[in-house]
Design a protein around this motif. Structure first.
Motif, PDB file in Angstrom:
ATOM      1  N   VAL A   1      43.404  42.506  52.820  1.00  0.00           N
ATOM      2  CA  VAL A   1      44.029  41.184  52.847  1.00  0.00           C
ATOM      3  C   VAL A   1      43.167  40.173  52.092  1.00  0.00           C
ATOM      4  O   VAL A   1      43.661  39.408  51.252  1.00  0.00           O
ATOM      5  CB  VAL A   1      44.253  40.720  54.302  1.00  0.00           C
ATOM      6  CG1 VAL A   1      44.693  39.254  54.333  1.00  0.00           C
ATOM      7  CG2 VAL A   1      45.282  41.600  55.001  1.00  0.00           C
ATOM      8  N   THR A   2      41.876  40.170  52.380  1.00  0.00           N
ATOM      9  CA  THR A   2      40.981  39.204  51.746  1.00  0.00           C
ATOM     10  C   THR A   2      40.878  39.448  50.242  1.00  0.00           C
ATOM     11  O   THR A   2      40.798  38.502  49.451  1.00  0.00           O
ATOM     12  CB  THR A   2      39.588  39.276  52.396  1.00  0.00           C
ATOM     13  OG1 THR A   2      39.720  39.076  53.804  1.00  0.00           O
ATOM     14  CG2 THR A   2      38.672  38.215  51.833  1.00  0.00           C
ATOM     15  N   GLU A   3      40.888  40.700  49.843  1.00  0.00           N
ATOM     16  CA  GLU A   3      40.869  41.011  48.407  1.00  0.00           C
ATOM     17  C   GLU A   3      42.071  40.384  47.707  1.00  0.00           C
ATOM     18  O   GLU A   3      41.942  39.803  46.614  1.00  0.00           O
ATOM     19  CB  GLU A   3      40.869  42.527  48.200  1.00  0.00           C
ATOM     20  CG  GLU A   3      40.869  42.946  46.737  1.00  0.00           C
ATOM     21  CD  GLU A   3      40.867  44.459  46.565  1.00  0.00           C
ATOM     22  OE1 GLU A   3      41.433  44.936  45.564  1.00  0.00           O
ATOM     23  OE2 GLU A   3      40.293  45.149  47.420  1.00  0.00           O
ATOM     24  N   ARG A   4      43.247  40.472  48.318  1.00  0.00           N
ATOM     25  CA  ARG A   4      44.435  39.882  47.704  1.00  0.00           C
ATOM     26  C   ARG A   4      44.360  38.351  47.698  1.00  0.00           C
ATOM     27  O   ARG A   4      44.800  37.704  46.747  1.00  0.00           O
ATOM     28  CB  ARG A   4      45.692  40.358  48.442  1.00  0.00           C
ATOM     29  CG  ARG A   4      46.112  41.779  48.080  1.00  0.00           C
ATOM     30  CD  ARG A   4      47.479  42.115  48.642  1.00  0.00           C
ATOM     31  NE  ARG A   4      47.452  42.229  50.081  1.00  0.00           N
ATOM     32  CZ  ARG A   4      47.255  43.381  50.741  1.00  0.00           C
ATOM     33  NH1 ARG A   4      47.059  44.498  50.062  1.00  0.00           N
ATOM     34  NH2 ARG A   4      47.250  43.414  52.055  1.00  0.00           N
ATOM     35  N   LEU A   5      43.813  37.764  48.769  1.00  0.00           N
ATOM     36  CA  LEU A   5      43.679  36.307  48.809  1.00  0.00           C
ATOM     37  C   LEU A   5      42.762  35.823  47.693  1.00  0.00           C
ATOM     38  O   LEU A   5      43.063  34.841  46.998  1.00  0.00           O
ATOM     39  CB  LEU A   5      43.121  35.875  50.172  1.00  0.00           C
ATOM     40  CG  LEU A   5      44.001  36.107  51.402  1.00  0.00           C
ATOM     41  CD1 LEU A   5      43.237  35.735  52.678  1.00  0.00           C
ATOM     42  CD2 LEU A   5      45.294  35.301  51.316  1.00  0.00           C
ATOM     43  N   VAL A   6      41.630  36.495  47.508  1.00  0.00           N
ATOM     44  CA  VAL A   6      40.685  36.103  46.472  1.00  0.00           C
ATOM     45  C   VAL A   6      41.284  36.317  45.083  1.00  0.00           C
ATOM     46  O   VAL A   6      41.145  35.468  44.191  1.00  0.00           O
ATOM     47  CB  VAL A   6      39.365  36.895  46.621  1.00  0.00           C
ATOM     48  CG1 VAL A   6      38.442  36.664  45.429  1.00  0.00           C
ATOM     49  CG2 VAL A   6      38.666  36.505  47.917  1.00  0.00           C
ATOM     50  N   ALA A   7      41.967  37.452  44.900  1.00  0.00           N
ATOM     51  CA  ALA A   7      42.599  37.718  43.608  1.00  0.00           C
ATOM     52  C   ALA A   7      43.643  36.650  43.286  1.00  0.00           C
ATOM     53  O   ALA A   7      43.757  36.204  42.146  1.00  0.00           O
ATOM     54  CB  ALA A   7      43.241  39.108  43.612  1.00  0.00           C
ATOM     55  N   HIS A   8      44.390  36.239  44.299  1.00  0.00           N
ATOM     56  CA  HIS A   8      45.404  35.205  44.100  1.00  0.00           C
ATOM     57  C   HIS A   8      44.740  33.896  43.693  1.00  0.00           C
ATOM     58  O   HIS A   8      45.187  33.223  42.760  1.00  0.00           O
ATOM     59  CB  HIS A   8      46.217  35.010  45.378  1.00  0.00           C
ATOM     60  CG  HIS A   8      47.415  34.136  45.204  1.00  0.00           C
ATOM     61  ND1 HIS A   8      48.705  34.590  45.413  1.00  0.00           N
ATOM     62  CD2 HIS A   8      47.537  32.836  44.843  1.00  0.00           C
ATOM     63  CE1 HIS A   8      49.553  33.607  45.179  1.00  0.00           C
ATOM     64  NE2 HIS A   8      48.868  32.526  44.839  1.00  0.00           N
ATOM     65  N   ALA A   9      43.664  33.531  44.387  1.00  0.00           N
ATOM     66  CA  ALA A   9      42.966  32.283  44.064  1.00  0.00           C
ATOM     67  C   ALA A   9      42.408  32.317  42.648  1.00  0.00           C
ATOM     68  O   ALA A   9      42.543  31.348  41.892  1.00  0.00           O
ATOM     69  CB  ALA A   9      41.853  32.035  45.075  1.00  0.00           C
ATOM     70  N   ASN A  10      41.797  33.418  42.258  1.00  0.00           N
ATOM     71  CA  ASN A  10      41.235  33.529  40.920  1.00  0.00           C
ATOM     72  C   ASN A  10      42.313  33.492  39.850  1.00  0.00           C
ATOM     73  O   ASN A  10      42.183  32.815  38.827  1.00  0.00           O
ATOM     74  CB  ASN A  10      40.428  34.824  40.795  1.00  0.00           C
ATOM     75  CG  ASN A  10      39.094  34.745  41.505  1.00  0.00           C
ATOM     76  OD1 ASN A  10      38.539  33.666  41.673  1.00  0.00           O
ATOM     77  ND2 ASN A  10      38.579  35.884  41.932  1.00  0.00           N
ATOM     78  N   HIS A  11      43.395  34.209  40.099  1.00  0.00           N
ATOM     79  CA  HIS A  11      44.487  34.262  39.131  1.00  0.00           C
ATOM     80  C   HIS A  11      45.144  32.900  39.009  1.00  0.00           C
ATOM     81  O   HIS A  11      45.399  32.405  37.911  1.00  0.00           O
ATOM     82  CB  HIS A  11      45.516  35.312  39.556  1.00  0.00           C
ATOM     83  CG  HIS A  11      46.635  35.490  38.571  1.00  0.00           C
ATOM     84  ND1 HIS A  11      46.458  36.131  37.372  1.00  0.00           N
ATOM     85  CD2 HIS A  11      47.928  35.098  38.603  1.00  0.00           C
ATOM     86  CE1 HIS A  11      47.610  36.141  36.703  1.00  0.00           C
ATOM     87  NE2 HIS A  11      48.517  35.524  37.435  1.00  0.00           N
TER      88      HIS A  11
ATOM     89  N   PHE B   1      46.439  28.433  51.127  1.00  0.00           N
ATOM     90  CA  PHE B   1      46.769  27.113  50.586  1.00  0.00           C
ATOM     91  C   PHE B   1      45.766  26.745  49.497  1.00  0.00           C
ATOM     92  O   PHE B   1      44.624  27.205  49.497  1.00  0.00           O
ATOM     93  CB  PHE B   1      46.702  26.043  51.681  1.00  0.00           C
ATOM     94  CG  PHE B   1      47.703  26.192  52.781  1.00  0.00           C
ATOM     95  CD1 PHE B   1      48.902  25.494  52.764  1.00  0.00           C
ATOM     96  CD2 PHE B   1      47.446  27.036  53.861  1.00  0.00           C
ATOM     97  CE1 PHE B   1      49.827  25.623  53.783  1.00  0.00           C
ATOM     98  CE2 PHE B   1      48.360  27.177  54.889  1.00  0.00           C
ATOM     99  CZ  PHE B   1      49.559  26.463  54.858  1.00  0.00           C
ATOM    100  N   SER B   2      46.199  25.873  48.604  1.00  0.00           N
ATOM    101  CA  SER B   2      45.287  25.308  47.622  1.00  0.00           C
ATOM    102  C   SER B   2      45.340  23.790  47.719  1.00  0.00           C
ATOM    103  O   SER B   2      46.342  23.212  48.147  1.00  0.00           O
ATOM    104  CB  SER B   2      45.665  25.749  46.199  1.00  0.00           C
ATOM    105  OG  SER B   2      46.923  25.199  45.827  1.00  0.00           O
TER     106      SER B   2
END
Length: 454
Positions: free
Chosen positions: A288-298, A349-350
């Motif tokens: 889950v955290t990997e996807r959250l970080v990938a989303h933020a970076n992307h 969220f951002s």
């Protein structure tokens, strides 16, 4: 509304919802095996199924109308891969006292053990509709008509009741009219049982099995001679195993005591043991955290990302382990077993005012820990926030209460940087190898290792 009651959940205008991970448990299903069973006798009226002699509880329950209309995909002979479907109905065959077969002849509605009931199927479709109302109609996270299959991701554990439950949620969330031809059929990802981390793997992770047994023994030793158990025995022992379940079994005090003991046996270890968190649920939360970080970076570099929703069909052991491992369950308050159809949403969220649009430093691997990230990557993560919502209630990770680790002092909006560090603390680098380590060693930490920190 139970599982998705968002009436108490506020979505601040200053924050932009980017994605959501929803982990939910199966709805109402039959027991996975006969309870209180010592002998069986008889067919009983109406259901034509056997009854447990000592308690009067039917071994099979007439609550599954779906058994009258199952569908199987048939691959036609030839090389053109032509598919068709065959509908069929099911009857459950039981065994008589003399070992001969006894086929029910008056009901095609009997549920097999661990099967989703009619009420459970309806409940899951309703949950899907509620999720659609929130994330499509109200928050506009997802479009009314799905055209890109990359927008959503569905995953189920290998258990049929979890798969059935997930499919009913998907139907309510995205009915056929909400899917374009380009979207195609919903894709549900599954794993083989030995690779499964969507729930604590009690079949193939040897260290988890070992630790679970140790904590079960400790719970039994703690409670067997307790005043609470004495109270239960004084009320219930006289009824076991000779009669039907009496009113005392449904007493709120009885239920609270049983709930407390069951919770301690199943989830107590996650509150105090980093190793239990690592072998039990760390791999899933790492995903889950990997996807959250990938989303933020992307999102920080392109302003957009494809996947908006990840929906998992899982189990009560999954939700309980996640919440206990993140320390969001108040140890002093009543700790309750997750009820049927519960849902845990992990929302990303951002803060548009703070997004860093500099080019992405891509030197780290997707599973890199927080300490391995560059300074620029760490700064970007702080502009993103994670909130967990469980059955209409916002949860707080203890480590997120500290100033500078949340959004504007609201601890329920944990900075992604902090959330990742909490999860990194018990994310295994090689889950299968971790399951083989420390076998035969003590299962309890020398000093309690509180959950929700790093």
């Amino acid at each position: 509304m139970n599982s998705t009651d968002q009436s108490r959940i506020i979505y601040p205008e200053q924050l932009s919802l980017q994605s959501v991970h929803i982990v939910r448990i199966v709805s109402i299903s039959t027991t996975s095996f006969n309870r209180f069973v010592l002998n069986v006798m008889g067919p009983i009226p109406d259901s034509s199924c056997h009854v447990i002699q000592e308690t009067g509880i039917p071994a099979y329950w007439p609550l599954c109308t779906a058994a009258k209309a199952f569908t199987t995909t048939i691959l036609q002979p030839g090389g053109d891969l032509a598919y068709t479907t065959q509908q069929w109905k099911r009857a459950l065959e039981t065994i008589r006292a003399d070992d001969g077969p006894s086929i029910p002849n008056t009901s095609m509605r009997l549920c097999n053990h661990g099967e989703l009931t009619d009420q459970g199927r309806r409940q899951m479709v309703s949950l899907g509709k509620q999720l659609r109302q929130l994330y499509v109609d109200q928050l506009k996270l997802l479009p009314p008509l799905l055209t890109d299959a990359r927008t959503v991701s569905f995953r189920s554990s290998p258990y049929l009741r979890a798969l059935d439950s997930l499919q009913h949620v998907v139907w309510g969330l995205f009915p056929p009219s909400a899917r374009s031809a380009s979207f195609g059929l919903p894709l549900i990802v599954m794993r083989s049982p030995e690779d499964e981390t969507l729930l604590p793997n009690e079949d193939f992770c040897k260290r988890f099995i070992e630790m679970s047994k140790a904590y079960a023994r400790r719970t039994a030793d703690q409670w067997n001679e307790s005043s609470e158990m004495t109270y239960l025995n004084s009320l219930l022992r006289k009824y076991m195993p000779s009669q039907k379940l009496p009113d005392e079994f449904y007493s709120s005090k009885v239920a609270d005591i049983i709930d407390k003991i069951a919770y301690e046996e199943e989830f107590g270890a996650y509150h105090e043991s980093r190793e239990m968190r690592r072998v039990g649920i760390g791999a899933l939360l790492g995903d889950v955290t990997e996807r959250l970080v990938a989303h933020a970076n992307h999102s920080a570099t392109t302003g957009d990302t494809n996947q908006k929703l990840f929906l998992a069909g899982s189990h009560d052991s999954t939700l309980g382990a996640i919440m206990a491992s993140l320390g969001v369950v108040d140890v002093e308050a009543k700790r309750k077993w997750p009820p049927y159809a519960s849902a845990l949403a992990i929302e990303l969220f951002s803060d548009p005012e703070g997004e860093d649009m500099n080019p992405l430093d891509s030197t780290s691997t997707p599973r890199a820990s927080y300490s391995q990230l560059s300074a620029e990557q760490k700064t970007r993560l702080k502009r993103y926030y994670v909130r967990m919502c469980y059955n209409g209630q916002a949860l707080v990770v203890p480590g997120c209460r500290r100033p500078g680790h949340n959004w504007n002092g609201n601890a329920s909006f944990c900075s992604l940087a902090t959330f990742k560090q909490v999860v990194d603390d018990f994310t295994p680098r090689n889950w299968k190898q971790t399951c083989k380590e420390n076998l035969g060693e003590a299962s309890f930490p020398r000093v309690a290792e509180p959950a929700g920190y790093w």
